[in-house]
Scaffold this motif. Structure first.
Motif, short mmCIF file in Angstrom:
data_model
loop_
_atom_site.label_atom_id
_atom_site.label_comp_id
_atom_site.label_asym_id
_atom_site.label_seq_id
_atom_site.Cartn_x
_atom_site.Cartn_y
_atom_site.Cartn_z
N GLY A 195 9.67 -17.62 -6.87
CA GLY A 195 10.29 -17.18 -5.63
C GLY A 195 11.03 -15.87 -5.68
O GLY A 195 11.66 -15.49 -4.69
N TYR A 196 10.95 -15.15 -6.80
CA TYR A 196 11.61 -13.85 -6.89
C TYR A 196 10.62 -12.82 -7.42
O TYR A 196 9.99 -13.03 -8.46
N ASP A 197 10.49 -11.71 -6.68
CA ASP A 197 9.59 -10.62 -7.08
C ASP A 197 10.38 -9.34 -7.27
O ASP A 197 11.16 -8.94 -6.39
N SER A 198 10.14 -8.68 -8.41
CA SER A 198 10.67 -7.34 -8.66
C SER A 198 9.62 -6.63 -9.51
O SER A 198 9.59 -6.79 -10.73
N ASP A 199 8.73 -5.87 -8.87
CA ASP A 199 7.54 -5.34 -9.51
C ASP A 199 7.50 -3.82 -9.45
O ASP A 199 7.97 -3.22 -8.48
N VAL A 200 6.90 -3.22 -10.47
CA VAL A 200 6.67 -1.78 -10.51
C VAL A 200 5.19 -1.55 -10.79
O VAL A 200 4.64 -2.10 -11.74
N PHE A 201 4.55 -0.74 -9.93
CA PHE A 201 3.12 -0.46 -10.02
C PHE A 201 2.89 0.99 -10.44
O PHE A 201 3.52 1.90 -9.90
N ASP A 202 1.96 1.18 -11.35
CA ASP A 202 1.57 2.52 -11.81
C ASP A 202 0.57 3.11 -10.83
O ASP A 202 -0.55 2.62 -10.68
N LEU A 203 0.96 4.17 -10.12
CA LEU A 203 0.06 4.78 -9.15
C LEU A 203 -1.06 5.55 -9.82
O LEU A 203 -2.13 5.75 -9.23
N GLY A 204 -0.85 5.99 -11.06
CA GLY A 204 -1.89 6.72 -11.75
C GLY A 204 -3.10 5.88 -12.07
O GLY A 204 -4.19 6.41 -12.31
N ALA A 205 -2.93 4.55 -12.09
CA ALA A 205 -4.05 3.66 -12.39
C ALA A 205 -4.84 3.29 -11.14
O ALA A 205 -5.81 2.55 -11.21
N VAL A 206 -4.43 3.80 -9.97
CA VAL A 206 -5.07 3.43 -8.71
C VAL A 206 -6.03 4.52 -8.27
O VAL A 206 -5.61 5.65 -8.02
N PRO A 207 -7.34 4.23 -8.16
CA PRO A 207 -8.25 5.24 -7.62
C PRO A 207 -7.94 5.53 -6.16
O PRO A 207 -7.63 4.62 -5.39
N ARG A 208 -7.98 6.81 -5.76
CA ARG A 208 -7.69 7.15 -4.38
C ARG A 208 -8.30 8.50 -4.03
O ARG A 208 -8.54 9.33 -4.89
N ARG A 209 -8.53 8.68 -2.76
CA ARG A 209 -9.06 9.95 -2.28
C ARG A 209 -7.98 11.02 -2.35
O ARG A 209 -8.23 12.16 -2.71
N THR A 259 0.84 -1.19 0.00
CA THR A 259 0.00 0.00 0.00
C THR A 259 0.88 1.24 0.00
O THR A 259 1.94 1.27 0.64
N VAL A 260 0.44 2.25 -0.73
CA VAL A 260 1.11 3.54 -0.77
C VAL A 260 0.06 4.61 -0.46
O VAL A 260 -0.99 4.65 -1.10
N SER A 261 0.34 5.42 0.54
CA SER A 261 -0.57 6.47 0.96
C SER A 261 -1.96 5.91 1.24
O SER A 261 -2.97 6.50 0.91
N GLY A 262 -1.98 4.71 1.86
CA GLY A 262 -3.23 4.09 2.27
C GLY A 262 -3.97 3.34 1.19
O GLY A 262 -5.03 2.76 1.44
N THR A 263 -3.46 3.30 -0.04
CA THR A 263 -4.12 2.63 -1.15
C THR A 263 -3.39 1.35 -1.50
O THR A 263 -2.19 1.36 -1.76
#
Length: 347
Positions: free
Chosen positions: A304-318, A267-271
């Motif tokens: 067994g190996y994770d290296s992930d990048v998430f687009d925050l612009g695609a996440v709805p948030r307050r 979670t980033v900034s509660g999302t």
């Protein structure tokens, strides 16, 4: 922020005699100090026009002699402990026992401001690897020869849950700045092959921050450490507040997450973050995902190996009311190694 003495690089002749001579030479540098737990701390911070990219790959996978290995590599649900695991080795050099490649993709004209190589894995499976080699790895820039990289900070190393887990890292800013984008190769990551209930796993990630006047002004942060995530454990970091509508992305590096075993989240900034490759409650699911870049091999399931990048612009948030980055697991015997964010500087 942590300080490091800069890149510790040596040209490496990848012949068995030459390597053996180097490892045993009295002039060889001492192994990096190790600690069972490394609390996460900020490694890099900048506010600049630009962003963060990463190149990553696994160093070990299931043996092709298993009838289900091919389908699992393509994405079928399974765990590394279900297989006899063997090294990934793509460089056609008989003197390296593992190697894999991944692309550092940078905008034209971008200037590298930070680059750090992270590597790690499990030393105890069907064999036991010597921990003294945890702090050494080989890297080759696009079209270049291998150079030895030595860890320049404390190595995380913990024996637990049937595994002997570690992560090491080194500053490679000058090398990446001078060599630029393209396919990078990393070899000799100290991981064990075989089969056990804990499973074999390991890989590497190269995190690169860059400056580019054509891109938005962003707040860039990279944190690293070595923390166990088993049984409702979490890594909680101070971080950016995400204004509503602000763009950006967040990334993680973690070890021994099993696909299909739910109970972990980022979670980033509660999302809570998710995407097509990473369900909201199973982000530690053995994937290397995010903006497209080439990998060799390019298995969708990395066991067994994770290296992930998430687009925050695609996440709805307050937006506006919470800060912080949180990686948590309620079930996996997993380890967290790196977290990073790049967020538009709009407040």
């Amino acid at each position: 922020m942590r300080n490091s003495p800069g890149p510790l690089l040596r040209r490496a002749t990848v012949g068995m005699l030459a390597l053996a001579t180097f490892w045993t030479s009295a002039s060889a540098p001492a192994a990096a100090a190790e600690a069972e737990r490394l609390p996460f701390a900020e490694r890099y911070r900048a506010t600049q026009h630009g962003g963060i990219v990463r190149a990553a790959n696994t160093s070990i996978s299931c043996r092709t002699t298993s009838p289900s290995c091919a389908s699992v590599r393509r994405g079928a649900t399974a765990a590394n402990g279900d297989f006899d695991m063997f090294y990934v080795d793509v460089d056609r050099d008989p003197n390296t026992y593992n190697s894999s490649r991944a692309e550092v993709r940078l905008p034209a004209g971008a200037r590298v401001t930070f680059a750090r190589l992270y590597w790690g894995g499990n030393l105890r499976v069907g064999e036991q690897k010597p921990p003294k080699d945890n702090g050494r790895v080989l890297i080759a820039e696009p079209g270049g020869a291998y150079k030895e990289v030595l860890a320049d900070t404390v190595v995380g190393h913990r024996v637990a849950h049937g595994a002997d887990a570690f992560q090491a890292s080194a500053d490679v800013t000058r090398l990446v700045r001078d060599s630029g984008p393209g396919l990078w190769t990393v070899a000799q990551v100290n991981v064990a092959m075989g089969r056990s209930a804990a499973g074999a796993w390991g890989g590497w990630t190269l995190v690169v921050a860059y400056e580019d006047p054509a891109e938005p002004l962003r707040r860039l942060s990279v944190w690293d450490g070595f923390e166990s995530l088993d049984g409702r454990r979490e890594v909680l970091l101070g971080g950016p507040r995400l204004p509503k509508g602000a763009g950006g992305y967040a990334g993680l590096v973690a070890y021994n997450g099993d696909r299909g075993r739910t109970g972990d989240s980022l979670t980033v900034s509660g999302t809570a973050l998710s995407d097509a490759a990473n369900p909201r409650d199973d982000v530690l699911n053995s994937t290397i995902s995010g903006p497209g870049s080439e990998r060799v091999p390019s298995y969708p399931h990395t066991l067994g190996y994770d290296s992930d990048v998430f687009d925050l612009g695609a996440v709805p948030r307050r937006g506006g009311d919470q800060r912080g980055v949180r990686l948590a697991s309620e079930r996996d015997a997993a380890w967290a190694g790196v977290l990073f964010t790049a967020v538009d500087a709009r407040d």
